[in-house]
Design an enzyme around this catalytic site. Structure first.
Site, PDB file in Angstrom:
ATOM      1  N   HIS A 108       0.831  -1.204   0.000  1.00  0.00           N
ATOM      2  CA  HIS A 108       0.000   0.000   0.000  1.00  0.00           C
ATOM      3  C   HIS A 108       0.870   1.262   0.000  1.00  0.00           C
ATOM      4  CE1 HIS A 108      -3.357   2.626   0.334  1.00  0.00           C
ATOM      5  NE2 HIS A 108      -2.680   3.294   1.254  1.00  0.00           N
ATOM      6  N   ASP A 112       0.759   4.307  -2.645  1.00  0.00           N
ATOM      7  CA  ASP A 112       0.751   5.736  -2.298  1.00  0.00           C
ATOM      8  C   ASP A 112       1.865   6.476  -3.025  1.00  0.00           C
ATOM      9  OD1 ASP A 112      -1.426   5.594  -0.573  1.00  0.00           O
ATOM     10  OD2 ASP A 112      -0.206   5.585   1.254  1.00  0.00           O
ATOM     11  N   HIS A 135       3.338  10.063   2.217  1.00  0.00           N
ATOM     12  CA  HIS A 135       3.013  11.194   1.341  1.00  0.00           C
ATOM     13  C   HIS A 135       3.953  12.378   1.574  1.00  0.00           C
ATOM     14  CE1 HIS A 135      -0.583   9.219  -0.091  1.00  0.00           C
ATOM     15  NE2 HIS A 135      -1.010   9.056   1.157  1.00  0.00           N
TER      16      HIS A 135
END
Length: 176
Positions: A108, A112, A135
């Site tokens: 995951h 991202d 992020h």
């Protein structure tokens, strides 16, 4: 297409992300480190334009049960549920169906990273290495890349000369 021309790094304590030149690919080497024994240390490497990314695309976001209140107080996870996120409590995954793949947590994070890179508006040719990122790190790295035009070149390629993995007609437009 953006081609990275030199190595650039962003660090935040023990966390880091680097980007450096690659001839024809976007390669991501990502590592996560959590004290939780279920998540623990995971690492995966993908060649974004060559590998089967099914396990990347199907990987859900995740959180620790004890962090949910804090996340919600910050206005996040408004649509979060056990249907679309993995919730870990101590040594147990609370989702009835468990994980979708063995490396779902790190996968995951790779998803991202890919999404963050696409916010640049370009496909990118580079090698990326990241430890404990997210992020924020990817965003800061992109800011460093685009802060100096010597860090990258923009390639305009005619569709006829593209490798099959780059051809997505709806995404390719003339880059001027």
């Amino acid at each position: 297409i953006i081609k990275i021309t030199k190595k650039i790094e962003f660090k935040d304590g023990d966390r880091y992300i680097t980007i450096e030149p690659s001839k024809l690919s976007l390669n991501i080497d990502f590592e996560i480190r959590y004290e939780n024994p279920i998540i623990s240390v995971q690492r995966n490497r993908v060649k974004v334009y060559e590998d089967d990314l099914t396990n990347i695309y199907s990987s859900r976001t995740f959180c620790l049960l004890e962090d949910i209140e804090k996340i919600k107080k910050n206005g996040l996870a408004k649509g979060g549920s056990l249907n679309n996120a993995i919730v870990v409590s101590n040594e147990k995954i609370l989702n009835d169906e468990g994980l979708r793949n063995k490396k779902e947590f790190v996968n995951h994070k790779i998803l991202d990273c890919i999404g963050d890179l696409y916010t640049s508006g370009y496909r990118i040719l580079a090698n990326i290495k990241c430890s404990q990122g997210g992020h924020y790190l990817t965003n800061e790295l992109l800011r460093k890349v685009f802060n100096n035009q010597e860090n990258f070149t923009i390639l305009e390629i005619q569709e006829k000369s593209l490798p099959h993995s780059y051809i997505q007609k709806n995404l390719l437009k003339s880059i001027a």
